[in-house]
Motif scaffolding. Structure first.
Motif, PDB file in Angstrom:
ATOM      1  N   LYS A  89       0.844  -1.204   0.000  1.00 26.97           N
ATOM      2  CA  LYS A  89       0.000   0.000   0.000  1.00 26.97           C
ATOM      3  C   LYS A  89       0.881   1.256   0.000  1.00 26.97           C
ATOM      4  CE  LYS A  89      -3.590   2.527   2.343  1.00 26.97           C
ATOM      5  NZ  LYS A  89      -3.991   2.986   3.640  1.00 26.97           N
ATOM      6  N   ASN A  90       1.959   1.238   0.775  1.00 26.52           N
ATOM      7  CA  ASN A  90       2.851   2.397   0.848  1.00 26.52           C
ATOM      8  C   ASN A  90       3.537   2.686  -0.489  1.00 26.52           C
ATOM      9  OD1 ASN A  90       2.139   2.781   3.499  1.00 26.52           O
ATOM     10  ND2 ASN A  90       4.002   1.892   4.344  1.00 26.52           N
ATOM     11  N   ILE A  91       3.809   1.637  -1.272  1.00 27.76           N
ATOM     12  CA  ILE A  91       4.395   1.852  -2.601  1.00 27.76           C
ATOM     13  C   ILE A  91       3.397   2.588  -3.490  1.00 27.76           C
ATOM     14  CG2 ILE A  91       4.954   0.640  -4.763  1.00 27.76           C
ATOM     15  CD1 ILE A  91       6.690  -1.223  -3.165  1.00 27.76           C
ATOM     16  N   LEU A  92       2.150   2.142  -3.469  1.00 26.66           N
ATOM     17  CA  LEU A  92       1.125   2.783  -4.298  1.00 26.66           C
ATOM     18  C   LEU A  92       0.882   4.222  -3.851  1.00 26.66           C
ATOM     19  CD1 LEU A  92      -1.449  -0.160  -4.593  1.00 26.66           C
ATOM     20  CD2 LEU A  92       0.521   0.346  -6.049  1.00 26.66           C
ATOM     21  N   VAL A  93       0.755   4.407  -2.542  1.00 34.42           N
ATOM     22  CA  VAL A  93       0.562   5.763  -2.001  1.00 34.42           C
ATOM     23  C   VAL A  93       1.806   6.616  -2.291  1.00 34.42           C
ATOM     24  CG1 VAL A  93       0.339   7.095   0.142  1.00 34.42           C
ATOM     25  CG2 VAL A  93      -1.107   5.083  -0.234  1.00 34.42           C
ATOM     26  N   GLY A  94       2.986   6.040  -2.106  1.00 33.79           N
ATOM     27  CA  GLY A  94       4.230   6.776  -2.337  1.00 33.79           C
ATOM     28  C   GLY A  94       4.364   7.252  -3.767  1.00 33.79           C
ATOM     29  N   TYR A  95       3.956   6.410  -4.713  1.00 38.36           N
ATOM     30  CA  TYR A  95       4.014   6.809  -6.119  1.00 38.36           C
ATOM     31  C   TYR A  95       3.087   7.999  -6.377  1.00 38.36           C
ATOM     32  CZ  TYR A  95       3.860   6.671 -11.170  1.00 38.36           C
ATOM     33  OH  TYR A  95       3.944   7.025 -12.492  1.00 38.36           O
ATOM     34  N   MET A  96       1.848   7.896  -5.895  1.00 38.85           N
ATOM     35  CA  MET A  96       0.903   8.994  -6.109  1.00 38.85           C
ATOM     36  C   MET A  96       1.347  10.256  -5.371  1.00 38.85           C
ATOM     37  SD  MET A  96      -2.824   7.046  -6.168  1.00 38.85           S
ATOM     38  CE  MET A  96      -2.521   5.891  -4.817  1.00 38.85           C
ATOM     39  N   ALA A  97       1.875  10.093  -4.164  1.00 39.10           N
ATOM     40  CA  ALA A  97       2.349  11.252  -3.396  1.00 39.10           C
ATOM     41  C   ALA A  97       3.509  11.931  -4.124  1.00 39.10           C
ATOM     42  CB  ALA A  97       2.774  10.814  -1.992  1.00 39.10           C
ATOM     43  N   PHE A  98       4.429  11.135  -4.662  1.00 39.41           N
ATOM     44  CA  PHE A  98       5.540  11.709  -5.422  1.00 39.41           C
ATOM     45  C   PHE A  98       5.009  12.536  -6.589  1.00 39.41           C
ATOM     46  CE2 PHE A  98       8.404  11.710  -9.014  1.00 39.41           C
ATOM     47  CZ  PHE A  98       9.586  12.169  -8.462  1.00 39.41           C
ATOM     48  N   GLY A  99       4.079  11.972  -7.350  1.00 44.56           N
ATOM     49  CA  GLY A  99       3.532  12.680  -8.504  1.00 44.56           C
ATOM     50  C   GLY A  99       2.810  13.954  -8.138  1.00 44.56           C
ATOM     51  N   LEU A 100       2.050  13.928  -7.038  1.00 51.40           N
ATOM     52  CA  LEU A 100       1.284  15.113  -6.641  1.00 51.40           C
ATOM     53  C   LEU A 100       2.153  16.162  -5.953  1.00 51.40           C
ATOM     54  CD1 LEU A 100      -1.984  13.378  -5.392  1.00 51.40           C
ATOM     55  CD2 LEU A 100      -1.601  14.560  -7.577  1.00 51.40           C
ATOM     56  N   ASN A 101       3.194  15.723  -5.265  1.00 51.91           N
ATOM     57  CA  ASN A 101       4.106  16.673  -4.612  1.00 51.91           C
ATOM     58  C   ASN A 101       5.121  17.269  -5.580  1.00 51.91           C
ATOM     59  OD1 ASN A 101       2.969  16.508  -2.057  1.00 51.91           O
ATOM     60  ND2 ASN A 101       4.272  14.809  -1.442  1.00 51.91           N
ATOM     61  N   ASN A 102       5.292  16.639  -6.728  1.00 53.05           N
ATOM     62  CA  ASN A 102       6.283  17.074  -7.727  1.00 53.05           C
ATOM     63  C   ASN A 102       5.619  17.122  -9.098  1.00 53.05           C
ATOM     64  OD1 ASN A 102       8.862  16.818  -5.976  1.00 53.05           O
ATOM     65  ND2 ASN A 102       7.846  14.850  -5.734  1.00 53.05           N
ATOM     66  N   GLN A 103       4.552  17.886  -9.215  1.00 56.99           N
ATOM     67  CA  GLN A 103       3.740  17.851 -10.427  1.00 56.99           C
ATOM     68  C   GLN A 103       4.496  18.276 -11.680  1.00 56.99           C
ATOM     69  OE1 GLN A 103      -0.234  19.530  -9.873  1.00 56.99           O
ATOM     70  NE2 GLN A 103      -0.148  18.938  -7.713  1.00 56.99           N
ATOM     71  N   SER A 104       5.266  19.331 -11.600  1.00 58.76           N
ATOM     72  CA  SER A 104       6.023  19.780 -12.772  1.00 58.76           C
ATOM     73  C   SER A 104       7.063  18.740 -13.164  1.00 58.76           C
ATOM     74  CB  SER A 104       6.711  21.119 -12.491  1.00 58.76           C
ATOM     75  OG  SER A 104       5.750  22.118 -12.269  1.00 58.76           O
ATOM     76  N   HIS A 157      -0.697   6.227 -12.609  1.00 55.04           N
ATOM     77  CA  HIS A 157      -0.347   7.333 -13.508  1.00 55.04           C
ATOM     78  C   HIS A 157      -1.600   8.148 -13.855  1.00 55.04           C
ATOM     79  CE1 HIS A 157       1.601   9.568 -16.694  1.00 55.04           C
ATOM     80  NE2 HIS A 157       0.710   9.123 -17.556  1.00 55.04           N
ATOM     81  N   GLY A 158      -2.688   7.455 -14.156  1.00 58.64           N
ATOM     82  CA  GLY A 158      -3.931   8.147 -14.470  1.00 58.64           C
ATOM     83  C   GLY A 158      -4.443   8.984 -13.307  1.00 58.64           C
ATOM     84  N   PHE A 159      -4.278   8.466 -12.087  1.00 66.87           N
ATOM     85  CA  PHE A 159      -4.694   9.199 -10.901  1.00 66.87           C
ATOM     86  C   PHE A 159      -3.908  10.509 -10.790  1.00 66.87           C
ATOM     87  CE2 PHE A 159      -4.564  10.487  -6.522  1.00 66.87           C
ATOM     88  CZ  PHE A 159      -5.848  10.252  -6.056  1.00 66.87           C
ATOM     89  N   VAL A 160      -2.586  10.403 -10.923  1.00 67.03           N
ATOM     90  CA  VAL A 160      -1.741  11.603 -10.823  1.00 67.03           C
ATOM     91  C   VAL A 160      -2.074  12.581 -11.953  1.00 67.03           C
ATOM     92  CG1 VAL A 160       0.635  12.480 -10.901  1.00 67.03           C
ATOM     93  CG2 VAL A 160       0.110  10.400  -9.605  1.00 67.03           C
ATOM     94  N   ALA A 161      -2.221  12.049 -13.173  1.00 71.31           N
ATOM     95  CA  ALA A 161      -2.542  12.914 -14.311  1.00 71.31           C
ATOM     96  C   ALA A 161      -3.883  13.629 -14.103  1.00 71.31           C
ATOM     97  CB  ALA A 161      -2.573  12.091 -15.597  1.00 71.31           C
TER      98      ALA A 161
END
Length: 193
Positions: A89-104, A157-161
């Motif tokens: 779960k932390n891997i999935l959350v970590g991926y989305m958190a990375f994308g949302l915290n580093n959007q550019s 990826h779709g979630f972050v996008a």
């Protein structure tokens, strides 16, 4: 009196990367040039060529740092003290958190498409995906289909996008991130139909 221009020996790769990074975020890849980077650094564009052979090489150096950060997040999660299901779960959350915290940065890593850089950026993205896939498989209690792991990655990826530019960071979407991670885990551990 204008500021003194840095000489080739004073100009560092880090200075060039820093300025290029600002410009890649502010403008599209196509609108950044070696000359525009040099102009902001107060040096000749020839001085930049001393350190980098072209704009794509600078872009790749920037991407390398981002992918390294994302890969380190994966490694730290896999090697953490939690049980396997919590780590997954932390891997999935970590991926989305990375994308949302580093959007550019995320956009540069996964959404910029250009013939000049696709080969280089795709290689880094593929290596990062392999690390993700290996981590997810290692933490799963059963053998997963590669297609299921890939679908999970695409769903992240779709979630972050979808959320990029609608939220400022992970904290603003934390509840949705958690719901999405739980949904994906349920999909991964489903009984084969």
């Amino acid at each position: 009196m204008s500021p003194r221009k840095p000489t080739t020996q004073e100009l560092t790769k880090e200075m060039i990367i820093h300025e290029a990074h600002k410009q890649f975020i502010a403008k599209d890849f196509h609108h950044v040039s070696m000359r525009s980077i040099a102009k902001e650094l107060g040096c000749s564009h020839g001085a930049i060529y001393y350190h980098f052979k072209n704009k794509a090489e600078i872009f790749y150096a920037i991407l390398g740092e981002y992918f390294s950060e994302l890969n380190t997040t994966l490694e730290n999660t896999v090697n953490g003290p939690e049980d396997s299901s919590t780590k997954l779960k932390n891997i999935l959350v970590g991926y989305m958190a990375f994308g949302l915290n580093n959007q550019s940065q995320y956009e540069l890593m996964f959404m910029v498409r250009d013939n000049e850089i696709d080969g280089l950026s795709q290689e880094a993205a593929n290596l990062s995906y392999e690390k993700f896939a290996q981590s997810v498989q290692a933490l799963s209690e059963t053998e997963l289909l590669l297609s299921d792991i890939h679908s999970t990655f695409i769903a992240l990826h779709g979630f972050v996008a979808h959320y990029r530019h609608y939220v400022k960071n992970y904290e603003e979407a934390k509840e949705a991130v958690d719901v999405h991670a739980r949904f994906l885990i349920k999909a991964l551990i489903k009984v084969e139909l």
